[in-house]
Write a protein that holds these residues in place. Structure first.
Motif, PDB file in Angstrom:
ATOM      1  N   ILE A   1       0.826  -1.202   0.000  1.00  9.29           N
ATOM      2  CA  ILE A   1       0.000   0.000   0.000  1.00  9.29           C
ATOM      3  C   ILE A   1       0.867   1.262   0.000  1.00  9.29           C
ATOM      4  O   ILE A   1       0.596   2.228  -0.723  1.00  9.29           O
ATOM      5  CB  ILE A   1      -0.955   0.003   1.209  1.00  9.29           C
ATOM      6  CG1 ILE A   1      -2.064  -1.020   0.975  1.00  9.29           C
ATOM      7  CG2 ILE A   1      -1.552   1.389   1.446  1.00  9.29           C
ATOM      8  CD1 ILE A   1      -3.092  -1.073   2.058  1.00  9.29           C
ATOM      9  N   PHE A   2       1.933   1.255   0.794  1.00  9.69           N
ATOM     10  CA  PHE A   2       2.770   2.451   0.909  1.00  9.69           C
ATOM     11  C   PHE A   2       3.662   2.665  -0.319  1.00  9.69           C
ATOM     12  O   PHE A   2       4.192   3.765  -0.496  1.00  9.69           O
ATOM     13  CB  PHE A   2       3.655   2.359   2.152  1.00  9.69           C
ATOM     14  CG  PHE A   2       2.892   2.373   3.456  1.00  9.69           C
ATOM     15  CD1 PHE A   2       1.611   2.895   3.535  1.00  9.69           C
ATOM     16  CD2 PHE A   2       3.458   1.859   4.610  1.00  9.69           C
ATOM     17  CE1 PHE A   2       0.908   2.911   4.727  1.00  9.69           C
ATOM     18  CE2 PHE A   2       2.757   1.867   5.814  1.00  9.69           C
ATOM     19  CZ  PHE A   2       1.484   2.393   5.869  1.00  9.69           C
ATOM     20  N   CYS A   3       3.836   1.631  -1.148  1.00  3.11           N
ATOM     21  CA  CYS A   3       4.840   1.733  -2.222  1.00  3.11           C
ATOM     22  C   CYS A   3       4.306   1.515  -3.631  1.00  3.11           C
ATOM     23  O   CYS A   3       5.091   1.480  -4.584  1.00  3.11           O
ATOM     24  CB  CYS A   3       5.980   0.760  -1.971  1.00  3.11           C
ATOM     25  SG  CYS A   3       6.929   1.115  -0.489  1.00  3.11           S
ATOM     26  N   THR A   4       2.989   1.338  -3.825  1.00  3.31           N
ATOM     27  CA  THR A   4       2.483   1.092  -5.177  1.00  3.31           C
ATOM     28  C   THR A   4       1.586   2.202  -5.700  1.00  3.31           C
ATOM     29  O   THR A   4       1.144   2.145  -6.838  1.00  3.31           O
ATOM     30  CB  THR A   4       1.688  -0.233  -5.236  1.00  3.31           C
ATOM     31  OG1 THR A   4       0.575  -0.177  -4.338  1.00  3.31           O
ATOM     32  CG2 THR A   4       2.578  -1.411  -4.880  1.00  3.31           C
ATOM     33  N   GLY A   5       1.311   3.212  -4.894  1.00  2.00           N
ATOM     34  CA  GLY A   5       0.418   4.276  -5.331  1.00  2.00           C
ATOM     35  C   GLY A   5       1.104   5.286  -6.237  1.00  2.00           C
ATOM     36  O   GLY A   5       2.332   5.339  -6.345  1.00  2.00           O
ATOM     37  N   PRO A   6       0.318   6.099  -6.923  1.00  2.00           N
ATOM     38  CA  PRO A   6       0.874   7.113  -7.824  1.00  2.00           C
ATOM     39  C   PRO A   6       1.724   8.148  -7.106  1.00  2.00           C
ATOM     40  O   PRO A   6       2.685   8.666  -7.676  1.00  2.00           O
ATOM     41  CB  PRO A   6      -0.372   7.748  -8.455  1.00  2.00           C
ATOM     42  CG  PRO A   6      -1.502   7.440  -7.512  1.00  2.00           C
ATOM     43  CD  PRO A   6      -1.167   6.099  -6.943  1.00  2.00           C
ATOM     44  N   LEU A   7       1.383   8.474  -5.855  1.00  3.86           N
ATOM     45  CA  LEU A   7       2.183   9.459  -5.128  1.00  3.86           C
ATOM     46  C   LEU A   7       3.599   8.945  -4.871  1.00  3.86           C
ATOM     47  O   LEU A   7       4.551   9.718  -4.831  1.00  3.86           O
ATOM     48  CB  LEU A   7       1.508   9.812  -3.795  1.00  3.86           C
ATOM     49  CG  LEU A   7       0.304  10.743  -3.854  1.00  3.86           C
ATOM     50  CD1 LEU A   7      -0.299  10.933  -2.466  1.00  3.86           C
ATOM     51  CD2 LEU A   7       0.671  12.088  -4.452  1.00  3.86           C
ATOM     52  N   THR A   8       3.734   7.626  -4.715  1.00  2.01           N
ATOM     53  CA  THR A   8       5.068   7.046  -4.524  1.00  2.01           C
ATOM     54  C   THR A   8       5.941   7.316  -5.740  1.00  2.01           C
ATOM     55  O   THR A   8       7.087   7.771  -5.621  1.00  2.01           O
ATOM     56  CB  THR A   8       4.964   5.530  -4.298  1.00  2.01           C
ATOM     57  OG1 THR A   8       4.230   5.281  -3.103  1.00  2.01           O
ATOM     58  CG2 THR A   8       6.344   4.902  -4.176  1.00  2.01           C
ATOM     59  N   ILE A   9       5.393   7.051  -6.914  1.00  2.17           N
ATOM     60  CA  ILE A   9       6.171   7.174  -8.153  1.00  2.17           C
ATOM     61  C   ILE A   9       6.433   8.638  -8.493  1.00  2.17           C
ATOM     62  O   ILE A   9       7.588   9.070  -8.603  1.00  2.17           O
ATOM     63  CB  ILE A   9       5.428   6.474  -9.306  1.00  2.17           C
ATOM     64  CG1 ILE A   9       5.257   4.983  -8.989  1.00  2.17           C
ATOM     65  CG2 ILE A   9       6.193   6.653 -10.612  1.00  2.17           C
ATOM     66  CD1 ILE A   9       4.293   4.275  -9.910  1.00  2.17           C
ATOM     67  N   LEU A  10       5.346   9.390  -8.646  1.00  5.92           N
ATOM     68  CA  LEU A  10       5.507  10.782  -9.066  1.00  5.92           C
ATOM     69  C   LEU A  10       6.198  11.610  -7.994  1.00  5.92           C
ATOM     70  O   LEU A  10       7.094  12.414  -8.290  1.00  5.92           O
ATOM     71  CB  LEU A  10       4.135  11.380  -9.404  1.00  5.92           C
ATOM     72  CG  LEU A  10       4.148  12.822  -9.934  1.00  5.92           C
ATOM     73  CD1 LEU A  10       5.036  12.939 -11.168  1.00  5.92           C
ATOM     74  CD2 LEU A  10       2.737  13.289 -10.238  1.00  5.92           C
ATOM     75  N   GLY A  11       5.804  11.408  -6.741  1.00  4.97           N
ATOM     76  CA  GLY A  11       6.403  12.182  -5.655  1.00  4.97           C
ATOM     77  C   GLY A  11       7.894  11.941  -5.524  1.00  4.97           C
ATOM     78  O   GLY A  11       8.675  12.886  -5.348  1.00  4.97           O
ATOM     79  N   SER A  12       8.308  10.686  -5.626  1.00  3.59           N
ATOM     80  CA  SER A  12       9.737  10.361  -5.513  1.00  3.59           C
ATOM     81  C   SER A  12      10.525  10.936  -6.688  1.00  3.59           C
ATOM     82  O   SER A  12      11.636  11.454  -6.511  1.00  3.59           O
ATOM     83  CB  SER A  12       9.932   8.848  -5.439  1.00  3.59           C
ATOM     84  OG  SER A  12       9.304   8.313  -4.295  1.00  3.59           O
ATOM     85  N   LEU A  13       9.961  10.834  -7.895  1.00  5.30           N
ATOM     86  CA  LEU A  13      10.640  11.385  -9.067  1.00  5.30           C
ATOM     87  C   LEU A  13      10.778  12.901  -8.959  1.00  5.30           C
ATOM     88  O   LEU A  13      11.845  13.464  -9.242  1.00  5.30           O
ATOM     89  CB  LEU A  13       9.884  11.011 -10.339  1.00  5.30           C
ATOM     90  CG  LEU A  13       9.952   9.544 -10.771  1.00  5.30           C
ATOM     91  CD1 LEU A  13       9.032   9.296 -11.957  1.00  5.30           C
ATOM     92  CD2 LEU A  13      11.371   9.147 -11.122  1.00  5.30           C
ATOM     93  N   GLU A  14       9.685  13.550  -8.546  1.00  5.14           N
ATOM     94  CA  GLU A  14       9.715  15.008  -8.407  1.00  5.14           C
ATOM     95  C   GLU A  14      10.730  15.423  -7.344  1.00  5.14           C
ATOM     96  O   GLU A  14      11.461  16.404  -7.512  1.00  5.14           O
ATOM     97  CB  GLU A  14       8.326  15.531  -8.032  1.00  5.14           C
ATOM     98  CG  GLU A  14       7.304  15.458  -9.155  1.00  5.14           C
ATOM     99  CD  GLU A  14       7.522  16.549 -10.189  1.00  5.14           C
ATOM    100  OE1 GLU A  14       8.069  17.607  -9.844  1.00  5.14           O
ATOM    101  OE2 GLU A  14       7.166  16.319 -11.358  1.00  5.14           O
TER     102      GLU A  14
END
Length: 248
Positions: free
Chosen positions: A126-139
């Motif tokens: 749950i903590f690592c598969t959401g869109p905020l994980t991907i986009l937030g980390s990249l940003e």
């Protein structure tokens, strides 16, 4: 802003939430803890639905055509699922959870071990598969700020309280997964120098939404979907999008 700050804050909120949930969880009856888990499953379904709607994103259809987005997500789930199953990712994640339980929680009964491993697996997914994980980390890695990860940190902190009340210390162990996944994506952002195209990000978000449906079904004990085996779909989705876009 130093890249990686958002991940550090995220880890801190999950740890604090886990401690609060563990302390409060001991005071709650089993029926209440099960109800909390069911409620989290329903909320996860809501988040999954909003994420999966990215399949209708105009940038996605503009890049690959109107009929291709659904097929791309389908292809990503099938190819990713086959790949993950052959690699036995679910088994590896569960073994990692069992190893962490033995190192961090010591000797435990079968039921305590099961709850620790389940808490670690579910919280990590749950903590690592959401869109905020991907986009937030990249940003964050690109130096554009960590506001999205700060928002995710707040959401994860509250979720950790509920998860830890239901599953125990396995939820706190998920910070190791957060550090590896978000830290890795932040480093990718540092190297990319630019964000993913909108169509590629939409394909990842929509595919991630489907994976979260599997997590929700696990939380509500409807079906123990091997979500970890499906994780490669998140990498397959943008590759298929790029391939189809090149031929469109």
């Amino acid at each position: 802003m130093v890249p990686g700050t958002g991940t550090v804050v995220n880890i801190a909120t999950v740890l604090v939430g886990s401690v609060v949930g563990r302390v409060a969880g001991n005071r709650l009856p089993q029926r209440t803890r099960e109800l909390v888990t069911d409620g989290l499953g329903l909320v996860t379904l809501l988040i999954a639905g909003t994420s999966a709607m990215a399949v209708l994103d105009p940038s996605f259809s503009d890049a690959v055509g109107d009929s291709a987005p659904m097929l791309i997500v389908l292809g990503a789930v099938l190819v990713g699922g086959i790949t993950g199953s052959l690699l036995r990712l679910e088994d590896r994640v569960e073994r990692l959870g069992g190893w962490l339980q033995a190192r961090l929680a010591g000797e435990a009964t079968g039921e305590e071990r099961r709850r620790f491993v389940e808490g670690y697996v579910v919280a990590s997914l749950i903590f690592c598969t959401g869109p905020l994980t991907i986009l937030g980390s990249l940003e964050d890695g690109l130096g554009n700020g960590a506001e999205q990860l700060y928002l995710k940190s707040a959401l994860d902190g509250f979720a950790a309280v509920a998860f830890a009340a239901a599953f125990g210390w396995g939820v706190a162990a998920s910070v190791l997964t957060i550090a590896v996944v978000q830290g890795g994506l932040t480093l990718v952002g540092v190297g990319l120098g630019d964000v993913l195209p909108d169509a590629h990000l939409a394909s990842i978000t929509a595919t991630g939404g489907l994976l979260l449906v599997g997590v929700a079904l696990r939380l509500m004990n409807v079906k123990q979907v091997a979500v970890a085996d499906l994780l490669p779909a998140l990498a397959v989705a943008p590759v298929l999008t790029a391939f189809v876009a090149a031929w469109s």
